[in-house]
Design a protein around this motif. Structure first.
Motif, short mmCIF file in Angstrom:
data_model
loop_
_atom_site.label_atom_id
_atom_site.label_comp_id
_atom_site.label_asym_id
_atom_site.label_seq_id
_atom_site.Cartn_x
_atom_site.Cartn_y
_atom_site.Cartn_z
N TYR A 175 26.96 41.99 -53.16
CA TYR A 175 25.68 41.58 -53.71
C TYR A 175 25.16 40.38 -52.91
O TYR A 175 25.90 39.75 -52.18
N LEU A 176 23.88 40.07 -53.10
CA LEU A 176 23.24 38.95 -52.41
C LEU A 176 22.87 37.86 -53.41
O LEU A 176 22.43 38.17 -54.53
N VAL A 177 23.04 36.60 -53.01
CA VAL A 177 22.61 35.46 -53.84
C VAL A 177 21.91 34.45 -52.93
O VAL A 177 22.23 34.33 -51.76
N ASP A 178 20.93 33.75 -53.48
CA ASP A 178 20.21 32.70 -52.74
C ASP A 178 21.04 31.42 -52.75
O ASP A 178 21.52 30.99 -53.81
N VAL A 179 21.17 30.79 -51.58
CA VAL A 179 21.88 29.52 -51.49
C VAL A 179 21.01 28.51 -50.76
O VAL A 179 20.14 28.87 -49.96
N SER A 180 21.25 27.24 -51.04
CA SER A 180 20.53 26.17 -50.37
C SER A 180 20.86 26.17 -48.88
O SER A 180 21.97 26.52 -48.46
N SER A 181 19.90 25.75 -48.07
CA SER A 181 20.13 25.66 -46.63
C SER A 181 21.01 24.47 -46.26
O SER A 181 21.42 24.33 -45.11
N PHE B 276 28.61 24.70 -51.81
CA PHE B 276 27.38 25.45 -51.63
C PHE B 276 26.59 25.41 -52.94
O PHE B 276 27.18 25.47 -54.02
N GLU B 277 25.28 25.33 -52.84
CA GLU B 277 24.43 25.31 -54.03
C GLU B 277 23.72 26.65 -54.17
O GLU B 277 23.00 27.09 -53.28
N LEU B 278 23.94 27.31 -55.32
CA LEU B 278 23.22 28.54 -55.62
C LEU B 278 21.85 28.18 -56.17
O LEU B 278 21.72 27.30 -57.01
N LEU B 279 20.82 28.88 -55.73
CA LEU B 279 19.44 28.58 -56.12
C LEU B 279 18.95 29.55 -57.18
O LEU B 279 19.62 30.50 -57.56
N GLY B 280 17.72 29.31 -57.64
CA GLY B 280 17.10 30.19 -58.63
C GLY B 280 17.78 30.09 -59.97
O GLY B 280 18.22 29.02 -60.39
N ASP B 281 17.88 31.22 -60.67
CA ASP B 281 18.48 31.23 -62.00
C ASP B 281 19.98 30.93 -61.95
O ASP B 281 20.56 30.59 -62.97
N GLN B 282 20.61 31.09 -60.79
CA GLN B 282 22.03 30.77 -60.70
C GLN B 282 22.25 29.28 -60.96
O GLN B 282 23.02 28.90 -61.83
N ASN B 283 21.60 28.40 -60.17
CA ASN B 283 21.57 26.96 -60.43
C ASN B 283 22.95 26.38 -60.73
O ASN B 283 23.19 25.80 -61.78
#
Length: 209
Positions: free
Chosen positions: A6-12, A89-96
């Motif tokens: 799966y894919l998740v958004d992470v901070s740059s 690592f920081e997960l972004l969006g609803d993951q937070n």
């Protein structure tokens, strides 16, 4: 069985210890149960090597240049866990939430010819990808929801794999809104997750409704 991906958004921006390291903007991480190591961009791997060398020089007096390499093994006295950094690592969006990978999770221990070796479970990728493999999943219970194509994380219970499950507190982690707000004695309060349980491998899992 096949792997889950799966894919998740992470901070740059990720952190090696207290040092911020920049990755590509709009960074996306793959969560792949078929990958063993933590895969990071080559720039992050090189920075990890540099920081570890400096830290070992300052803290235990082992001062060589260009000797640390990801995905390599070293004698435990040359690579002591107490002197290695945590990767964040920081997960972004609803993951937070923060994914924090301490040395005991990314360092594998193997005995070779009677000697204990510490092996760095980090792989450098030239595609600038981040892949959360088994290194991350050893710490975090990973819940895959195939129907909604989403994945969530929760810190695994300290007692997982024992006869007395531990307790877990975690924030809303599902990308599509599913929450694991609190787990006590292996039971999840959210209706989407019927219960938390330890499988035969000692990993914490969530049984979905």
């Amino acid at each position: 069985s096949g792997s889950e991906l799966y894919l998740v958004d992470v901070s740059s921006t990720m952190y090696i210890g207290d040092v911020p390291v920049q990755m590509n903007p709009d960074m996306i991480a793959l969560v792949d149960s078929g990958t063993t190591e933590l895969n990071v961009p080559a720039s992050v791997a090189h920075e990890f090597e540099r920081i570890v060398e400096e830290q070992l020089c300052e803290e235990i007096g082992y001062c060589l240049q260009d000797w640390i390499r990801v995905n390599e093994c070293y004698s435990e006295d040359l690579l002591p866990l107490a002197h290695l950094p945590t990767l964040t690592f920081e997960l972004l969006g609803d993951q937070n939430m923060l994914i924090e990978v301490e040395p005991e999770f990314y360092i594998g221990k193997f005995r070779v010819n009677g000697d204990m070796k510490h092996c760095i479970g980090i792989q450098s990728t030239f595609e600038n990808d981040v892949i959360f493999g088994d290194v991350v999943m050893r710490k975090y219970a990973t819940v895959y929801d195939r129907a909604e194509n989403r994945v969530g994380f929760a810190a695994a219970a300290a007692g997982c794999g024992s006869s007395t499950p531990g307790a877990v507190s975690c924030s809303c982690t599902m990308a599509a809104g599913m929450c694991l707000t609190e787990v006590v004695d292996g039971i999840c309060e959210e209706t989407e997750c019927v219960k938390m349980y330890c499988d035969i491998f000692g990993d914490l899992n969530c049984e979905l409704r």
